[in-house]
Write an enzyme that holds these catalytic residues in place. Sequence first.
Site, short mmCIF file in Angstrom:
data_model
loop_
_atom_site.label_atom_id
_atom_site.label_comp_id
_atom_site.label_asym_id
_atom_site.label_seq_id
_atom_site.Cartn_x
_atom_site.Cartn_y
_atom_site.Cartn_z
N ASP A 117 0.83 -1.24 -0.05
CA ASP A 117 -0.06 0.01 0.02
C ASP A 117 0.79 1.19 0.09
O ASP A 117 1.75 1.31 1.01
CB ASP A 117 -0.73 0.09 1.32
CG ASP A 117 -2.23 0.35 1.02
OD1 ASP A 117 -2.56 1.24 0.07
OD2 ASP A 117 -3.21 -0.17 1.68
N ASP A 221 -3.22 4.67 -2.33
CA ASP A 221 -4.36 4.99 -1.61
C ASP A 221 -4.91 6.36 -2.06
O ASP A 221 -3.92 7.57 -2.20
CB ASP A 221 -3.83 4.88 -0.10
CG ASP A 221 -4.95 5.49 0.69
OD1 ASP A 221 -6.09 4.71 0.87
OD2 ASP A 221 -4.68 6.50 1.53
N GLU A 279 10.35 2.37 -15.53
CA GLU A 279 12.02 2.48 -15.50
C GLU A 279 12.61 1.35 -14.65
O GLU A 279 13.62 0.86 -15.21
CB GLU A 279 12.00 3.78 -14.57
CG GLU A 279 13.26 4.09 -14.05
CD GLU A 279 13.49 5.27 -13.07
OE1 GLU A 279 14.10 5.00 -12.14
OE2 GLU A 279 12.60 6.06 -13.01
N HIS A 359 -11.12 -3.19 3.32
CA HIS A 359 -11.18 -2.90 4.54
C HIS A 359 -11.84 -1.61 4.83
O HIS A 359 -12.14 -1.54 6.28
CB HIS A 359 -9.91 -2.60 5.00
CG HIS A 359 -9.10 -1.59 4.23
ND1 HIS A 359 -8.97 -1.51 3.24
CD2 HIS A 359 -8.71 -0.41 4.72
CE1 HIS A 359 -8.19 -0.14 2.63
NE2 HIS A 359 -8.33 0.48 3.59
N ASP A 360 -12.40 -1.14 3.93
CA ASP A 360 -13.37 0.19 4.26
C ASP A 360 -15.07 -0.09 3.96
O ASP A 360 -15.72 0.81 4.46
CB ASP A 360 -13.01 1.30 3.39
CG ASP A 360 -11.70 1.81 3.63
OD1 ASP A 360 -11.36 1.55 4.98
OD2 ASP A 360 -11.13 2.37 2.76
#
Length: 575
Positions: A117, A221, A279, A359-360
Site C-alpha cells: 500500500d 491509496d 523504469e 477494509h473500508d
Amino acid sequence: MMSRTFTVCCLLGLALPALAELGWWRSAQFYQIYPRSFKDSDGDGIGDLEGITQQLSYLKEIGVTATWLSPIFTSPMADFGYDVADFYNIDPMFGTMEDFDKLLARANQLNIKIILDFVPNHSSDECDWFIRSAAGEEEYKDFYVWHTGKVVNGIRQPPTNWISVFRGSQWTWHEGRQAYYLHQFLAKQPDLNYRNPKVVEAMKDVLRFWLRKGVYGFRIDAVPHVFEIAPDKDGNYPDEPRNEYVSDPEDYSFLQHIYTTNQPETIDLVYQFREVIEEMNAELGGDDRVLLTEAYAPLDVLMQYYGNATHNGSQIPFNFELISNLNINSNAYQYSELVHNWLDNMPEGQSANWVLGNHDQSRIGSRLGADRIDSINMLLLTLPGISVTYQGEELGMTDVWISWEDTIDPQACQSNPNEYERLTRDPVRTPFQWNDQPLAGFTNGSETWLPVASDYKLVNVKRERGIPLSHLNIYKQLRTLRDLPTLKHGDATVNAIGPNVLAIKRSLQGEKSYITVINLSDDVESVNLDAVFAGLTAELKYVVVSERSVRRKDDVTFANSVLLMPKEGVVLATV
C-alpha cells in the site's frame, strides 16, 4: 434484457500467446491482507509480518496470484498505518525489515507477488518531513500545504470552508509555523504538496526503494485527494459549494468537493508513477510491476487512469461499481448494468477488474446477504479480467457489531453514538478466522485488538476445508476454473434474464463455454438459456454448485430448462 458481448481474446488484435505475454496481472487473483488482522505470531493480539509469512501457503491453496498489504510502515497509528511517519521502514508493531525480507523470500518460493500500500496524499505529522516543514526549513517548507488563514472581525479563521473526510475543518493551526496546514483526513495526516516538484521526486524515490527490495507494485491509496485546486495569484483558495441534501455542517458530504478531489493534475501524477514502474521494470527485469489505484470517482475519470494516447497509467484502476452501487435489494438488471458500465467504457487493450470487498466497506455477506455469498464469489471469479478478494470473503466472514464504547476507528470516533455505525470500519477489520480454537487461532495471546466474530467456530478455514460445499471449497473450485483458457481469454456476454436472474457466458473458439447463472430472488426460477445465449449445446453440465443446489457437480441439465433454487448460483459447461 441486456445482451452485449465483451471480447477479451481479441484485445489489440493479438493472438492468445501474445496476449499472455502482455502481463501476468491481466487475469490475476489479487487478495488484500489487512496485516493487523491476518495472523498474530507473537501473542500481542495484533497481526504481523511473521504471521503473514507463516500463512502464505494458505494463499497458495486458494490460488492467489498477488497479495497487497495494507500499510506496514512506521506510524503512530492514528489511522492504523495510513499516517506514515517513515516511508522507508517497517513499524515495529509488524516486525522488522528482516521480517519483511523473509516474507518476500517465502512469497517468491510460492510464486506469490507482494504488493504494498502506497499512501501519497499525506504523511503523519510525526514524519521528519513535516517536522522540518513546520520549522520553516528551506528544503521542506513547501512540502506541505500551508496558509496563514483569513482574519474576520479581528479573529483568525481557516482559509476555506473545506471539510475533512473524517469530519470538521481540513485546516489545523500550527503554533510553531504560525499557519494552518491542510489535511483532507485526520489532523495527524497533513497533506503533501504535489505542486512542489521536490515532493513528487521524493515519493518516486519511495517507489523505487521498495521495488528494488522486491515488491511487485503498489496499491495507491486515496488517489482523488492528492491534488486540490491551485491557489489564485494571491495564494488563496475558493470555498466549496453546499450539498443542500445534508444538514450536518461537520459531515464530509455537507459540501460538494469540486476543489479538493479529482483535479486534472491527479491523472498526470498517476502517469508519472507508471513511468517509474516502467523504469524499474527495465532496471530489474522479470515480471511486470503493477499499479492498483484506489479512486471513488466518476466513471469517465476512472477510465483516464488507464492511460491515454501518449501515456500509460494504472494497469488496475480499482472498479468499485459493484461495491458502491449494489445493495441487498438490487435486481439482475442493476447487476448487469453495473458490469457493463465498466466493460463498455474501458479503453481498448485494457483489462477489467472487479472489487467486491475491502477494509473500508461492509462485507459481502452483510451488504448483499449471507445467502448470496457463493453467488457473489461466482460473479467475481467468472467475470473477465482481474479479481480482488478481501481477506475472509472466501470463508463467508460477515461484519461484527462493535459498540460505541469499543469502537476504535478514527472515522467513527470523531462522530457520535448516533452516527458512528454509519461511519465505522471496525466491523470488517476483525481478526481472520483460522480454526475453532480460542480467538479463532488468530493469536496464542489472551486478547485481540478487535473482537473475534462470535460465529468463528462455524466460519473458519479448518472447518470449511472439510465441508465439500463450504464457501471456501466453492471459492477454490471457482479459482481452478480461472486457469482454463475460456475463463482467462474468452469472450464474456452478460445478461439479466428478467429482474431475478443474472447470467454470464464465457466462450472461446475451440473450447468449452461456461455459463454462470445466479438467482437473486427467494423464488424458484426456471430459465431458458438457449433463448439468451447463442451456440450452446442442448445439454449442459454442472461444474460448480452451491449448498443451495439440488443438483450436484457433473449432473446434466437441458439448456432450455435450467431450474434454480432460491438464491442459488451455479456454473454450467457445454458438453
